[in-house]
Write a protein that holds these residues in place. Structure first.
Motif, PDB file in Angstrom:
ATOM      1  N   GLY A   1       0.787  -0.814   0.096  1.00  0.00           N
ATOM      2  CA  GLY A   1       0.203   0.085   0.299  1.00  0.00           C
ATOM      3  C   GLY A   1       1.110   1.190   0.192  1.00  0.00           C
ATOM      4  N   GLY A   2       2.314   0.935  -0.645  1.00  0.00           N
ATOM      5  CA  GLY A   2       3.063   2.026  -0.245  1.00  0.00           C
ATOM      6  C   GLY A   2       3.176   3.446   1.121  1.00  0.00           C
ATOM      7  N   ALA A   3       4.111   3.931   1.259  1.00  0.00           N
ATOM      8  CA  ALA A   3       4.692   4.018   2.544  1.00  0.00           C
ATOM      9  C   ALA A   3       3.685   5.424   3.276  1.00  0.00           C
ATOM     10  CB  ALA A   3       5.575   5.707   2.333  1.00  0.00           C
ATOM     11  N   ASP A   4       2.145   4.966   3.317  1.00  0.00           N
ATOM     12  CA  ASP A   4       1.322   5.999   4.114  1.00  0.00           C
ATOM     13  C   ASP A   4       0.532   4.418   4.383  1.00  0.00           C
ATOM     14  OD1 ASP A   4      -0.218   4.790   1.439  1.00  0.00           O
ATOM     15  OD2 ASP A   4      -1.513   6.132   1.345  1.00  0.00           O
ATOM     16  N   THR A   5       1.610   3.248   4.437  1.00  0.00           N
ATOM     17  CA  THR A   5       0.501   2.432   5.497  1.00  0.00           C
ATOM     18  C   THR A   5       2.134   2.046   7.034  1.00  0.00           C
ATOM     19  OG1 THR A   5       1.947   0.557   4.472  1.00  0.00           O
ATOM     20  CG2 THR A   5      -0.279   1.168   3.022  1.00  0.00           C
ATOM     21  N   LEU A   6       1.425   0.934   7.295  1.00  0.00           N
ATOM     22  CA  LEU A   6       2.762   0.983   8.329  1.00  0.00           C
ATOM     23  C   LEU A   6       3.637   0.119   8.497  1.00  0.00           C
ATOM     24  CD1 LEU A   6       3.237   0.220  11.238  1.00  0.00           C
ATOM     25  CD2 LEU A   6       1.699  -1.810  11.953  1.00  0.00           C
ATOM     26  N   SER A   7       3.662  -0.773   7.308  1.00  0.00           N
ATOM     27  CA  SER A   7       4.927  -1.451   6.510  1.00  0.00           C
ATOM     28  C   SER A   7       5.204  -0.839   5.611  1.00  0.00           C
ATOM     29  CB  SER A   7       4.247  -2.840   5.519  1.00  0.00           C
ATOM     30  OG  SER A   7       3.229  -2.955   4.708  1.00  0.00           O
ATOM     31  N   GLY A   8       4.632   0.152   4.820  1.00  0.00           N
ATOM     32  CA  GLY A   8       5.657   0.929   3.947  1.00  0.00           C
ATOM     33  C   GLY A   8       6.148   1.976   4.482  1.00  0.00           C
ATOM     34  N   SER A   9       5.965   2.549   5.768  1.00  0.00           N
ATOM     35  CA  SER A   9       6.054   3.612   6.650  1.00  0.00           C
ATOM     36  C   SER A   9       8.063   2.985   7.082  1.00  0.00           C
ATOM     37  CB  SER A   9       5.327   4.090   7.982  1.00  0.00           C
ATOM     38  OG  SER A   9       4.056   5.571   6.983  1.00  0.00           O
ATOM     39  N   TYR A  10       7.300   1.436   7.942  1.00  0.00           N
ATOM     40  CA  TYR A  10       8.824   0.478   8.666  1.00  0.00           C
ATOM     41  C   TYR A  10       9.530   0.394   7.175  1.00  0.00           C
ATOM     42  CZ  TYR A  10      11.864  -2.801  10.165  1.00  0.00           C
ATOM     43  OH  TYR A  10      12.427  -3.519  10.667  1.00  0.00           O
ATOM     44  N   LEU A  11       9.371   0.261   5.985  1.00  0.00           N
ATOM     45  CA  LEU A  11      10.173  -0.557   5.267  1.00  0.00           C
ATOM     46  C   LEU A  11      10.962   1.317   4.437  1.00  0.00           C
ATOM     47  CD1 LEU A  11       8.218  -3.646   3.349  1.00  0.00           C
ATOM     48  CD2 LEU A  11       9.919  -3.038   4.699  1.00  0.00           C
ATOM     49  N   ALA A  12       9.928   2.494   3.891  1.00  0.00           N
ATOM     50  CA  ALA A  12      10.908   3.034   3.912  1.00  0.00           C
ATOM     51  C   ALA A  12      11.419   3.774   4.422  1.00  0.00           C
ATOM     52  CB  ALA A  12       9.480   4.200   3.122  1.00  0.00           C
ATOM     53  N   GLY A  13      11.096   3.710   5.820  1.00  0.00           N
ATOM     54  CA  GLY A  13      12.073   4.390   7.604  1.00  0.00           C
ATOM     55  C   GLY A  13      13.487   3.200   6.846  1.00  0.00           C
ATOM     56  N   ARG A  14      13.193   2.323   6.635  1.00  0.00           N
ATOM     57  CA  ARG A  14      14.335   1.174   7.496  1.00  0.00           C
ATOM     58  C   ARG A  14      15.320   1.330   6.116  1.00  0.00           C
ATOM     59  NH1 ARG A  14      13.625  -5.105   7.411  1.00  0.00           N
ATOM     60  NH2 ARG A  14      13.889  -5.109   5.110  1.00  0.00           N
ATOM     61  N   GLN A  15      14.736   1.985   4.905  1.00  0.00           N
ATOM     62  CA  GLN A  15      15.397   1.750   3.906  1.00  0.00           C
ATOM     63  C   GLN A  15      17.091   3.177   3.628  1.00  0.00           C
ATOM     64  OE1 GLN A  15      15.955   0.199   0.885  1.00  0.00           O
ATOM     65  NE2 GLN A  15      17.267   1.569  -0.294  1.00  0.00           N
TER      66      GLN A  15
END
Length: 556
Positions: free
Chosen positions: A8-22
């Motif tokens: 769902g992109g960076a506006d979801t929990l997993s998306g925000s987390y993965l974007a932050g980790r990257q």
């Protein structure tokens, strides 16, 4: 390793987390803090995300933004060094020394050294000077910590006005911190407070030798005029706490990663905004982490009237060059040269940037000025002569260039870079080839793993017609620099000279594949490589008016 897709992109929990980790992987503190904070908003009880938010906010220097999350972790009895450091930084910044001393450092501390030193400074801030001084002694009893403890005790004694006792510690406990720039300057202030200006001058001269800068020059001028220097290094217990984080950051830098060291330097600045050395350390660490925009912004925080302004601007020049903005770097240096025209380093740095931009005439002028400001015979001047010689050689002013190369060798005998450049230049000019060979052999002996230097040895042997000897050196040079177009091209020529024509053609093709099409001023000549592939090296040499090589046999 397969990448986990964004859901769902960076506006979801997993998306925000993965974007932050990257972003964190690339040390992009600003982006990682933003994404981790967004993820935490969607999963506010996630302890791991809390740690990530604190670490990235501290990396940005945002202690206030990390504080609410750090308090949440402590409320849940989670042991977290970054969380404890954040809460401690807030308490000390607000001079809540009593509240800090009530904390149980066994469960809410940072580490034995930091906790011990901060406890001592907090006692002094809490009007318990004797207890604080005794606490420094207790820290000093721990193995390996005495140097830190006695340095901070000396600073505390200076704050308390007991300059005689502080000086005694500098004499008796000459540890590594006392020998740092800050330690040397603090001691000079202490000696001046004891009406010992001559000793202060001697101590500064012993610590810095012949080097100088605006801050050091200002201190020396004041001392020579008979002025009494104020003790400025520690003015409050809060300053002492800042010094703890700064001195520990300096020690960590030798062993820990820059991202970890950065947190200590950031906390030091949070506690003392006028700690310019901490600011410069923060900027330098950001530079090391390739965060050039952040580093540039931090350097720009140094006020124009501060004695360290020139150092900050030189730091800005470094990050501007690395970020691909040499024009801005040159502009900064030109402005510095107007204001700090008597500093050799400003002109030498300007010369370096201009030279790397192939602006050789103004580079020579900058090096001229730098050398004018450098005392005759200073060993460090060898590089100025070397750099000016390169610029002069590029301007086809060979007699002046050769003179500078040889002067550089007088100041730094056996310096491999100079030996190689001078020797290679002589080879290319087909003059003094025996001397050139001797120089390059010395350079190889000093730097056997330098591909450029080993290539020079192979090339001078080739120029001397000692083709078989050249082969092994050129092959080693290619091993050391496998994708360098010039070295591969040279190996092709050497192979051709000994009859290995197919291998020669292969090397020319490799060399051609490594040429950067945007590098139009480099030594690599793709048109000549193509011509050699079409008609062979003999014909190319004949076309150029040189005697063609005779191919003995074909081992290809």
């Amino acid at each position: 390793m397969a990448l986990i897709p964004f859901v769902g992109g960076a506006d979801t929990l997993s998306g925000s987390y993965l974007a932050g980790r990257q972003a964190a992987v690339h040390n992009d503190f600003e982006a990682s803090a933003r994404y981790y904070t967004a993820a935490l908003a969607r999963d506010p009880s996630n302890l791991s995300l809390m740690e990530d938010v604190i670490a990235t906010q501290l990396g940005m220097g945002n202690v206030d933004r990390a504080l609410p999350v750090a308090r949440l972790l402590e409320d849940q009895d989670v042991r977290s060094q970054s969380a404890h450091m954040t809460v401690i930084a807030d308490l000390l910044a607000n001079e809540a020394y009593g509240e800090y001393l009530e904390r149980n450092v066994e469960t809410l501390g940072v580490g034995p050294l930091v906790d011990g030193l901060l406890g001592a400074w907090a006692m002094i801030g809490d009007d318990r000077a004797d207890d604080g001084l005794a606490a420094f002694d207790k820290v000093g009893e721990e193995r390996g910590l005495r140097g830190f403890a006695m340095y901070h005790k000396a600073m505390a004694l200076g704050l308390l006005g007991d300059f005689a006792a502080a000086e005694d510690l500098f004499v008796e406990e000459a540890g590594p911190l006392q020998q740092t720039r800050r330690g040397a300057m603090a001691r000079a202030e202490i000696l001046s407070q004891l009406d010992r200006n001559e000793d202060a001058i001697a101590s500064l001269e012993a610590a810095f030798g012949g080097s100088s800068d605006p801050e050091l020059s200002g201190m020396l001028s004041a001392l020579e005029a008979g002025d009494t220097l104020s003790f400025t290094h520690i003015k409050t217990a809060r300053d002492g706490a800042a010094e703890v984080f700064y001195s520990v950051a300096g020690a960590l830098r030798q062993d820990a990663g820059p991202e970890f060291t950065l947190i200590y330097a950031r906390v030091a600045r949070h506690l003392r905004r006028d700690h310019i050395d901490a600011l410069l350390l923060v900027a330098d660490l950001l530079d090391e982490l390739d965060q050039y925009d952040l580093a540039n912004a931090v350097y720009k925080e140094v006020p124009a009237d501060d004695s360290a302004f020139h150092a900050a601007e030189l730091g800005r020049v470094g990050v501007l060059r690395k970020s691909g903005d040499p024009d801005a770097a040159i502009e900064v240096l030109e402005q510095l040269a107007k204001r700090f025209g008597d500093l050799s380093i400003v002109h030498s740095t300007l010369g370096d940037v201009l030279r790397q931009q192939d602006q050789f005439e103004p580079a020579v002028a900058a090096y001229d000025r730098a050398l004018d400001l450098t005392p005759e015979g200073v060993s460090g001047a060898w590089f100025l002569h070397y750099a000016r010689a390169i610029s002069l050689e590029r301007l086809d002013e060979w007699p002046r260039a050769e003179s500078d190369f040889r002067r550089a060798l007088e100041l730094n005998p056996g310096q491999p870079q100079v030996l190689n450049y001078l020797g290679y230049s002589l080879v290319e000019k087909q003059i003094k080839l025996d001397e050139a060979l001797e120089m390059i052999e010395q350079a190889v002996a000093a730097s056997p793993d330098s591909g450029f230097i080993v290539d020079s040895l192979g090339w001078v042997l080739y120029r001397l017609g000692r083709y078989e000897e050249a082969v092994k050196h050129m092959e080693k040079a290619v091993e050391l620099m496998p994708i360098d177009p010039v070295v591969n091209d040279h190996l092709g020529d050497v192979y051709w000279s000994v009859g290995r024509t197919r291998e020669a053609q292969f090397q020319w093709m490799r060399a051609l594949s490594f040429v950067d099409p945007e590098d139009t001023d480099g030594e690599a000549d793709p048109d000549r490589m193509r011509r050699k592939l079409e008609v062979g090296l003999d014909q190319v040499l004949e076309d150029e008016g040189a005697a063609p090589l005779k191919v003995v046999n074909d081992k290809g």
